[in-house]
Design an enzyme around this catalytic site. Structure first.
Site: not given
Length: 210
Positions: A30, A35
């Site tokens: 990630y 995000h």
């Protein structure tokens, strides 16, 4: 008969920022996704404050402890994934007896284009699950938010669902614009640590353009 009046002076709690929470998802899968914009800014702020993140399991996150103008400042990157960000923020706020008004949350914002950023206090969570969980953990929406624009697939002309969009890296031009926002945020955070939100807001928003 003379009456004696006693005046009690209660200490006024500073509303300067004392806890900065960068939101994102942990792990290399990630690290470069939209995000995680809050993590990106938190890492830079830790460098600026000469602080180092270390895992503190009791606070559900990577925590950095810094000093600014003689005051303690905490930074946290929750390791609980975005939807449970409130665990880390709530645990730190309770332990250090911080009011929601002393908390600054750094997060990605779909409603702002890359290159735009807004500072605001309070309000709703607009479907952002990290903000929703923090609001529940603090029992108040009155914390500060630095909203880092990442754009929306619809406004950027992308045929992606939002859930997929936020878990992919920005395109090159978007990343450049986000990096510029991060640079601008770094310049105004000291004012927030001093409690001068008017100055921080004025300087930050002036760079958004028309």
């Amino acid at each position: 008969m003379r009456r004696v009046f006693c005046v009690l002076y209660m200490p006024i709690m500073s509303t300067a920022i004392r806890l900065i929470a960068g939101l994102g998802n942990p792990g290399p899968d990630y690290e470069t996704t939209r995000h995680n914009a809050g993590f990106w800014l938190a890492d830079h702020l830790a460098d600026d404050l000469r602080a180092t993140f270390a895992l503190e399991k009791s606070f559900f996150g990577m925590v950095a402890k810094a000093r600014h103008a003689g005051e303690n400042v905490l930074l946290v990157k929750p390791i609980t994934y975005m939807n449970r960000s409130g665990q880390a923020v709530g645990a730190l706020a309770r332990f250090y007896k911080l009011a929601p008004e002393q908390v600054l949350v750094l997060h990605d914002e779909l409603d702002l284009l890359p290159g735009q950023v807004k500072l605001k206090q309070g309000g709703g969570h607009a479907g952002h699950n990290g903000l929703k969980d923090i609001q529940a953990a603090l029992g108040s929406p009155n914390f500060w938010r630095l909203r880092i624009g990442i754009g929306h697939p619809r406004t950027l002309g992308l045929a992606q669902q939002v859930a997929d969009f936020v878990l992919h890296p920005p395109r090159r031009d978007e990343q450049t614009a986000i990096d510029d926002v991060i640079h601008r945020c770094r310049a105004v955070v000291p004012a927030m640590l001093d409690g001068d939100f008017a100055l921080a807001t004025r300087q930050l928003h002036s760079g958004n353009g028309a």
